[in-house]
Design an enzyme around this catalytic site. Structure first.
Site, mmCIF file in Angstrom:
data_model
loop_
_atom_site.group_PDB
_atom_site.id
_atom_site.type_symbol
_atom_site.label_atom_id
_atom_site.label_comp_id
_atom_site.label_asym_id
_atom_site.label_seq_id
_atom_site.Cartn_x
_atom_site.Cartn_y
_atom_site.Cartn_z
ATOM 1 N N ASN A 1 5.855 -9.162 -13.011
ATOM 2 C CA ASN A 1 5.660 -9.335 -11.564
ATOM 3 C C ASN A 1 5.697 -10.826 -11.218
ATOM 4 O OD1 ASN A 1 5.092 -6.635 -11.843
ATOM 5 N ND2 ASN A 1 2.892 -6.891 -11.678
ATOM 6 N N ASP A 2 4.884 -11.597 -11.939
ATOM 7 C CA ASP A 2 4.879 -13.027 -11.658
ATOM 8 C C ASP A 2 6.103 -13.715 -12.249
ATOM 9 O OD1 ASP A 2 2.707 -13.790 -9.990
ATOM 10 O OD2 ASP A 2 1.369 -13.076 -11.563
ATOM 11 N N HIS B 1 0.821 -1.204 0.000
ATOM 12 C CA HIS B 1 0.000 0.000 0.000
ATOM 13 C C HIS B 1 0.857 1.258 0.000
ATOM 14 C CE1 HIS B 1 -3.845 -1.971 1.514
ATOM 15 N NE2 HIS B 1 -4.135 -1.341 0.404
ATOM 16 N N ARG C 1 6.172 -12.558 -4.331
ATOM 17 C CA ARG C 1 6.204 -11.137 -4.709
ATOM 18 C C ARG C 1 5.648 -10.236 -3.614
ATOM 19 N NH1 ARG C 1 1.645 -10.927 -9.523
ATOM 20 N NH2 ARG C 1 1.294 -8.768 -8.926
ATOM 21 N N GLU D 1 4.363 -15.355 -17.774
ATOM 22 C CA GLU D 1 4.545 -15.126 -16.338
ATOM 23 C C GLU D 1 5.284 -16.288 -15.681
ATOM 24 O OE1 GLU D 1 0.808 -12.787 -14.699
ATOM 25 O OE2 GLU D 1 0.192 -14.582 -15.775
ATOM 26 N N ARG E 1 -7.282 -5.964 -16.166
ATOM 27 C CA ARG E 1 -7.299 -7.058 -15.168
ATOM 28 C C ARG E 1 -8.758 -7.343 -14.771
ATOM 29 N NH1 ARG E 1 -2.278 -4.258 -12.986
ATOM 30 N NH2 ARG E 1 -0.701 -5.900 -12.695
ATOM 31 N N ARG F 1 -7.480 -9.320 -20.185
ATOM 32 C CA ARG F 1 -6.968 -10.578 -19.619
ATOM 33 C C ARG F 1 -8.129 -11.333 -18.987
ATOM 34 N NH1 ARG F 1 -2.562 -10.443 -15.002
ATOM 35 N NH2 ARG F 1 -4.296 -9.817 -13.675
ATOM 36 N N CYS G 1 3.624 -5.924 -19.566
ATOM 37 C CA CYS G 1 2.554 -5.253 -18.814
ATOM 38 C C CYS G 1 2.757 -5.349 -17.311
ATOM 39 C CB CYS G 1 1.191 -5.812 -19.207
ATOM 40 S SG CYS G 1 0.989 -7.544 -18.774
HETATM 41 C C1 PEP Z 1 2.328 -9.666 -13.807
HETATM 42 O O1 PEP Z 1 2.364 -10.726 -13.188
HETATM 43 O O2 PEP Z 1 3.337 -9.023 -14.135
HETATM 44 C C2 PEP Z 1 1.028 -9.068 -14.165
HETATM 45 C C3 PEP Z 1 0.964 -8.012 -14.939
HETATM 46 O O3 PEP Z 1 -0.075 -9.646 -13.612
HETATM 47 P P1 PEP Z 1 -0.566 -9.353 -12.102
HETATM 48 O O4 PEP Z 1 0.325 -8.304 -11.526
HETATM 49 O O5 PEP Z 1 -1.985 -8.942 -12.202
HETATM 50 O O6 PEP Z 1 -0.383 -10.698 -11.486
HETATM 51 MG MG MG Z 2 0.554 -11.864 -12.965
#
Ligand code: PEP
Ligand code: MG
Length: 568
Positions: A448-449, A199, A459, A425, A301, A337, A496
């Site tokens: 991110n994933d 946050h 993460r 991912e 999303r 997505r 993304c």
């Molecule tokens: C990611 O994993 O980078 C992604 C864009 O999906 P999310 O952050 O929604 O898991």
């Molecule tokens: Mg993801």
């Protein structure tokens, strides 16, 4: 925010700590710290029978006062800050924890002891649930401290507004504290805990306050010490040379003003196009993004529209929501997505099994194997929304790990006249990008994933933030591989994940032949402007240099050498 000579001399003359950079920008000033949390007595006082009702009333009154204060602050804030304050007020008045405290008071525990025990019970529960719920533990503990302070008649814990522009240092910040920050008085912030998706990070990004998280050694820096925080590199310099610090801040200000005026479309200085797209989660988010120079939506999303639903929304209801986003961007590109349910985003109607390790469990496309109806009905809704709005959205699946999953998904999407792609991912998907593309029209890399699964690091974990840094060379190696696979067959490969919101890394990604960069609306102009300041050859050299490195800091430094100027 300039690097090279000055930075090195500053680091030599003063001690520098390092953390995970979250919001780029430079802030310099004396350290301010939040007001200490109230001391909670170790012993629980027992309340006689006759005084228990009064004790209960005292408790309920304290909760109401705390919730009212949070709501009053929410009404003075805006955007995500207001939402966070409002959500904390709702949690403060949540019946479940208040009920647990009331039961304890009725059986003789004093209000402070009952508050502490009830919150502890719920914090434990939230932690076990993991993911987004676990992130709310900070909110719960914050509510506990506010209610205890109110019961003890001491000042509410948290931030007192500093009298001079200051740098806020804290172990971690309660969302309610971050939400109330005034960027003209808090010129930067750094925490010793917290991850890039916490946050604190989200609100700092919204407020545009330079921010670094997970900084080891920060807790030893006393209030009043002059420090410089560099949100682009993750440096926190203790007692820097005053003139050098002022010069860095001034350069940063000029640079930020220049970047904010970028109007698109996305391209390098010598005209090599790279689409700059927005990540959105619903109609209002899409409308906000459409007011930026974003050329379209690179990640819608959809699961975030339904987190509060017990029952699957009907095809019509879904179509209305999707159509709002398609309409907002008119004929422009929108990449939707399909539901990324599971792990930190459980959807009650998707029937997740109980799992010991949900991040590695049935999430994303894997749900289609056990409940194909949910995916089919969502694709029907997308097709209906496309027909109603006269658009042809791109549709991608999350968490794809095998070619068979991609082929099956592609067939379902094509049947409905839509354009199929998948997210990269999972490392297996990056490694097999060329074979995936035999079935698909495009790929989109979720860094991110991809970082989480490549580095085997949650993460959400602040302790592991350095491992989930998208600059990790192993992650970038996989990104480059997927981008190369797309370039070889002339199919688009975008990014993304949060990596695309880092202006310096965005240039490196462009050098890897990524065709689009999709990020939060607030990051769009920074990414676009940075890209417009460099040539495609510089991007290519940066990509090559970064792929030779062995750690994130060296990778950043290598990119800066090729791309020059500021890291923003
Ligand atoms: C990611 O994993 O980078 C992604 C864009 O999906 P999310 O952050 O929604 O898991
Ligand atoms: Mg993801």
């Amino acid at each position: 925010m300039t690097y090279g000579g000055e930075e090195i001399s500053m680091d030599q003359s003063a001690s520098a700590l390092h953390g995970t950079p979250v919001v780029p920008g430079v802030g310099y000033g004396p350290v301010t710290r939040p007001v200490a949390r109230p001391v909670v007595p170790a012993d629980v006082t027992s309340v006689p029978d006759t005084a228990r009702e009064a004790e209960l009333a005292r408790f309920e009154n304290a909760v109401a006062v705390v919730a009212d204060r949070l709501r009053a602050r929410a009404s003075r804030a805006s955007g995500a800050a207001a939402e966070v304050l409002q959500a904390t007020a709702v949690l403060a008045e949540d019946r479940a924890w208040r009920g647990a405290a009331a039961t304890r008071i009725r059986s003789g525990t004093d209000a402070v002891g009952a508050t502490v025990a009830a919150i502890e019970q719920f914090a434990g529960l939230f932690e076990k649930m993991g993911g987004l719920q676990a992130e709310r533990v900070t909110d719960l503990l914050d509510i506990r401290d506010r209610v205890v302070a109110e019961l003890q008649g001491v000042p509410e814990p948290g931030l007192e507004m500093p009298e001079v522009p200051s740098v806020l240092l804290a172990t971690d910040l309660a969302p309610a504290d971050t939400a109330g920050l005034d960027p003209s008085m808090v010129v930067a912030l750094a925490t010793s805990l917290g991850g890039p998706t916490s946050h604190t990070a989200i609100i700092a990004r919204q407020l545009g306050i330079p921010c670094v998280v997970a900084v080891a050694g920060l807790d030893d820096v006393p209030a009043g010490t002059p420090v410089l925080v560099d949100g682009a590199t993750g440096r926190v310099v203790i007692e820097p040379d005053r003139a050098e610090a002022d010069a860095e801040v001034a350069r940063d200000r000029v640079e930020r003003e220049r970047l904010a005026s970028w109007a698109g479309p996305g391209a390098t200085a010598d005209g090599s196009p790279v689409e700059i797209l927005a990540n959105v989660q619903d109609g209002p988010g899409a409308r906000a993004a459409s007011r930026t120079p974003a050329q379209g939506v690179g990640l819608f999303r959809t699961e975030l529209c339904f987190l509060d639903r017990d029952i699957e929304p009907t095809v019509d209801e879904q179509a209305d929501i999707y159509a709002e986003v398609f309409d907002t961007f008119g004929g422009r590109k929108v990449v939707l997505r399909t539901l990324d349910a599971g792990s930190d985003k459980p959807l009650r109607f998707a029937n997740h099994p109980e799992e010991a390790n949900p991040a590695l469990g049935v999430r994303g496309i894997r749900i289609a194997a056990s409940a194909p109806g949910v995916l089919d009905r969502q694709l029907d809704a997308v097709a209906l929304a496309a027909e109603r709005t006269g658009t042809r959205p791109w549709v991608m699946a999350p968490m794809v790990a095998t070619v068979a999953e991609a082929a099956d998904f592609a067939a379902r999407v094509r049947e409905r006249g839509l354009s199929p792609g998948v997210m990269i991912e999972v490392p297996s998907a990056a490694l097999l990008a060329d074979r995936l593309l035999e079935h698909l029209d495009f790929l989109s890399i979720g860094t991110n994933d991809l970082a989480q699964y490549t580095m085997a690091a949650d993460r959400m974990s602040p302790q592991l933030a350095a491992l989930t840094d998208p600059w990790q060379p192993a992650v970038l190696e996989l990104v480059a591989r997927a981008a190369r696979a797309g370039a070889e067959v002339g199919k688009p490969v975008g990014v993304c994940g949060e990596a695309a919101a880092d202006p310096l890394l965005a240039c490196v990604l462009a050098g890897m032949r990524v065709t689009s960069l999709s990020c939060a609306a607030s990051a769009i102009t920074f990414v676009g402007a940075r890209l417009a300041s460099v040539s495609i050859d510089q991007c290519r050299s940066a990509a090559e240099a970064v792929l030779q490195t062995a750690d994130p800091a060296t990778a950043r430094a290598a990119a800066l050498r090729c791309l020059g100027g500021s890291a923003e």
